[in-house]
Design an enzyme around this catalytic site. Sequence first.
Site, mmCIF file in Angstrom:
data_model
loop_
_atom_site.group_PDB
_atom_site.id
_atom_site.type_symbol
_atom_site.label_atom_id
_atom_site.label_comp_id
_atom_site.label_asym_id
_atom_site.label_seq_id
_atom_site.Cartn_x
_atom_site.Cartn_y
_atom_site.Cartn_z
ATOM 1 N N GLY A 13 41.809 37.563 22.281
ATOM 2 C CA GLY A 13 42.670 37.460 23.563
ATOM 3 C C GLY A 13 42.682 36.640 24.501
ATOM 4 O O GLY A 13 42.211 35.808 24.269
ATOM 5 N N CYS A 14 44.049 36.527 25.095
ATOM 6 C CA CYS A 14 43.752 36.686 26.398
ATOM 7 C C CYS A 14 43.017 36.228 27.206
ATOM 8 O O CYS A 14 42.224 38.066 27.151
ATOM 9 C CB CYS A 14 45.244 36.633 26.987
ATOM 10 S SG CYS A 14 45.464 36.064 28.957
ATOM 11 N N PHE A 15 41.983 35.133 27.397
ATOM 12 C CA PHE A 15 40.392 35.431 27.994
ATOM 13 C C PHE A 15 40.525 36.470 29.637
ATOM 14 O O PHE A 15 39.402 36.549 29.746
ATOM 15 C CB PHE A 15 39.969 34.685 28.005
ATOM 16 C CG PHE A 15 40.547 32.639 28.813
ATOM 17 C CD1 PHE A 15 41.855 32.626 29.770
ATOM 18 C CD2 PHE A 15 40.664 32.071 28.311
ATOM 19 C CE1 PHE A 15 41.953 32.395 29.872
ATOM 20 C CE2 PHE A 15 41.221 30.699 28.703
ATOM 21 C CZ PHE A 15 42.353 30.679 29.427
ATOM 22 N N TRP A 16 42.115 36.463 30.370
ATOM 23 C CA TRP A 16 42.014 36.705 31.745
ATOM 24 C C TRP A 16 41.375 38.305 31.858
ATOM 25 O O TRP A 16 40.619 38.709 32.441
ATOM 26 C CB TRP A 16 43.165 36.842 31.972
ATOM 27 C CG TRP A 16 43.572 35.444 32.411
ATOM 28 C CD1 TRP A 16 43.086 34.004 32.565
ATOM 29 C CD2 TRP A 16 45.175 35.480 32.473
ATOM 30 N NE1 TRP A 16 44.278 33.211 32.730
ATOM 31 C CE2 TRP A 16 45.274 33.654 32.676
ATOM 32 C CE3 TRP A 16 46.248 36.556 32.637
ATOM 33 C CZ2 TRP A 16 47.166 33.440 32.889
ATOM 34 C CZ3 TRP A 16 47.601 35.251 32.561
ATOM 35 C CH2 TRP A 16 47.765 34.039 33.056
#
Length: 178
Positions: A13-16
């Site tokens: 998903g979002c890498f953050w």
Amino acid sequence: MSKTIDTATFGGGCFWCIDAAFRRVEGVTHVSSGYTGGETDNPTYQQICTGLTGHAEVVNIEFDRSQISYERLLAMFFTLHDATQLNRQGNDIGTQYRSVVYYHNDEQHTQTMDYITKLQSQIREKIVTEVSPATTYYPAEQYHQDYYEQNPEQGYCSILIAPKLQRFEKDFKLYLKN
């Protein structure tokens, strides 16, 4: 690179969120958010967001095998996202948000497949994590690096990432930096 330093590349998903979690792990020497697995050279975030480049948002992790194992990193990775969601994580939808492990050698490939088989035996839903050989990694723009620490009050960070990190820190407290 040192003989005990290795690289792992995970997309969930979002890498953050993945970035923020692995920066806390003892034995992880470097974390970089970026893109891999696609056809476009030197892609930008705007290009990735279209879903047309073929790349996934990933985190490239350098780790010291004498301090933490690849299998432990896999266990951590699979707690940070839902490996049963195809081309999405929650409201983040598209191939760029796929669950993926890019392996860097045969040993990582074997360990990843063994881990997924073990995990699959414990859950009913089908694990859809892609397992592919590592390809060219492109670091994301600077503002994506360590994004959570730079922007903890931003809505996505405070609502979605902070609770995941709290669970992660509770589950893996023995493996975190002081």
